[in-house]
Write a protein that holds these residues in place. Structure first.
Motif, PDB file in Angstrom:
ATOM      1  N   ALA A   1      29.225  44.370  -8.313  1.00  0.00           N
ATOM      2  CA  ALA A   1      29.010  44.486  -7.125  1.00  0.00           C
ATOM      3  C   ALA A   1      29.180  43.726  -5.794  1.00  0.00           C
ATOM      4  O   ALA A   1      29.769  43.470  -4.962  1.00  0.00           O
ATOM      5  N   LEU A   2      28.497  42.157  -6.662  1.00  0.00           N
ATOM      6  CA  LEU A   2      29.092  40.947  -5.542  1.00  0.00           C
ATOM      7  C   LEU A   2      30.772  40.726  -5.400  1.00  0.00           C
ATOM      8  O   LEU A   2      31.163  39.712  -4.564  1.00  0.00           O
ATOM      9  N   GLU A   3      30.517  41.104  -6.539  1.00  0.00           N
ATOM     10  CA  GLU A   3      32.242  39.654  -6.775  1.00  0.00           C
ATOM     11  C   GLU A   3      33.471  41.099  -5.739  1.00  0.00           C
ATOM     12  O   GLU A   3      34.197  39.972  -5.453  1.00  0.00           O
TER      13      GLU A   3
ATOM     14  N   LEU B   1      18.177  39.806 -23.894  1.00  0.00           N
ATOM     15  CA  LEU B   1      18.036  41.037 -23.097  1.00  0.00           C
ATOM     16  C   LEU B   1      18.966  41.690 -22.995  1.00  0.00           C
ATOM     17  O   LEU B   1      19.520  41.847 -24.692  1.00  0.00           O
ATOM     18  N   THR B   2      17.946  43.361 -22.522  1.00  0.00           N
ATOM     19  CA  THR B   2      18.409  44.567 -23.623  1.00  0.00           C
ATOM     20  C   THR B   2      19.395  44.876 -23.456  1.00  0.00           C
ATOM     21  O   THR B   2      20.299  43.924 -22.746  1.00  0.00           O
ATOM     22  N   GLU B   3      21.013  45.848 -24.032  1.00  0.00           N
ATOM     23  CA  GLU B   3      21.857  46.033 -23.844  1.00  0.00           C
ATOM     24  C   GLU B   3      21.780  46.014 -22.097  1.00  0.00           C
ATOM     25  O   GLU B   3      23.066  46.368 -21.377  1.00  0.00           O
ATOM     26  N   GLN B   4      20.931  47.114 -21.908  1.00  0.00           N
ATOM     27  CA  GLN B   4      21.105  47.698 -20.708  1.00  0.00           C
ATOM     28  C   GLN B   4      20.780  46.740 -20.066  1.00  0.00           C
ATOM     29  O   GLN B   4      21.531  46.282 -18.442  1.00  0.00           O
ATOM     30  N   GLU B   5      19.938  45.778 -20.164  1.00  0.00           N
ATOM     31  CA  GLU B   5      19.677  44.429 -18.933  1.00  0.00           C
ATOM     32  C   GLU B   5      20.995  43.841 -18.842  1.00  0.00           C
ATOM     33  O   GLU B   5      21.927  43.693 -17.714  1.00  0.00           O
ATOM     34  N   GLN B   6      22.091  43.404 -20.227  1.00  0.00           N
ATOM     35  CA  GLN B   6      22.872  42.917 -19.235  1.00  0.00           C
ATOM     36  C   GLN B   6      23.779  44.094 -18.867  1.00  0.00           C
ATOM     37  O   GLN B   6      25.082  42.868 -17.987  1.00  0.00           O
ATOM     38  N   GLU B   7      23.846  45.077 -19.117  1.00  0.00           N
ATOM     39  CA  GLU B   7      25.589  45.834 -18.209  1.00  0.00           C
ATOM     40  C   GLU B   7      24.621  46.290 -16.670  1.00  0.00           C
ATOM     41  O   GLU B   7      25.264  46.228 -16.221  1.00  0.00           O
ATOM     42  N   GLU B   8      23.653  45.898 -16.756  1.00  0.00           N
ATOM     43  CA  GLU B   8      23.025  45.354 -14.989  1.00  0.00           C
ATOM     44  C   GLU B   8      23.675  44.177 -14.241  1.00  0.00           C
ATOM     45  O   GLU B   8      23.703  44.800 -13.526  1.00  0.00           O
ATOM     46  N   ILE B   9      23.208  43.677 -15.616  1.00  0.00           N
ATOM     47  CA  ILE B   9      23.696  42.062 -14.514  1.00  0.00           C
ATOM     48  C   ILE B   9      24.848  41.942 -14.311  1.00  0.00           C
ATOM     49  O   ILE B   9      25.311  41.283 -12.883  1.00  0.00           O
TER      50      ILE B   9
ATOM     51  N   SER C   1      26.866  44.767 -13.931  1.00  0.00           N
ATOM     52  CA  SER C   1      27.221  45.829 -12.340  1.00  0.00           C
ATOM     53  C   SER C   1      26.873  44.923 -11.562  1.00  0.00           C
ATOM     54  O   SER C   1      28.079  45.024  -9.930  1.00  0.00           O
ATOM     55  N   ALA C   2      26.022  44.467 -11.356  1.00  0.00           N
ATOM     56  CA  ALA C   2      25.665  43.649 -10.159  1.00  0.00           C
ATOM     57  C   ALA C   2      26.670  42.726  -9.605  1.00  0.00           C
ATOM     58  O   ALA C   2      26.750  42.060  -8.483  1.00  0.00           O
TER      59      ALA C   2
END
Length: 115
Positions: A84-86, A70-78, A80-81
């Motif tokens: 939010a779910l937490e 995963l790219t760094e941005q994809e890791q950060e998006e995961i 972040s999501a």
């Protein structure tokens, strides 16, 4: 999906477990565990099963969780999501969020909760 991550985490930490142990841990049938293992295998995770008295489920010894999938941005998006779910389901999400944050080498940032 959460169960699949946890299975990989268990296999990485324990080395070898049985389908029975996993089925009891996740309160599902052994057949469900074998379907999960098939899903992991299809996803490229080198799951290895061995029958017999000293058999069980393990990962190939050279396997490590490759963050570069995963790219760094994809890791950060995961992350972040999951943060939010937490806020809605903390009990179900906190543990996987902590594990992925560590796996991605990201510092978990606090999500501000409304007052």
């Amino acid at each position: 999906m959460k169960r699949l991550f946890e299975i990989v985490y268990i296999l990485l930490s324990k080395g070898r477990v049985t389908a029975k142990e996993l089925s009891e841990r996740f309160e599902v049938s052994q057949r469900t565990i074998y379907r999960d293992l098939e899903s992991l295998s299809i996803a490229g995770i080198p799951v290895y099963t061995e029958k017999g008295r000293r058999g069980g489920i393990s990962l190939l010894p050279e396997f490590t969780l490759n963050r570069s999938l995963l790219t760094e941005q994809e890791q950060e998006e995961i992350i972040s999501a999951l943060q939010a779910l937490e806020a809605v389901k903390p009990k179900e999400t906190t543990q996987v969020l902590t594990k992925l944050s560590a796996a991605f080498n990201l510092i978990q940032q606090e999500v501000p909760y409304p007052l």
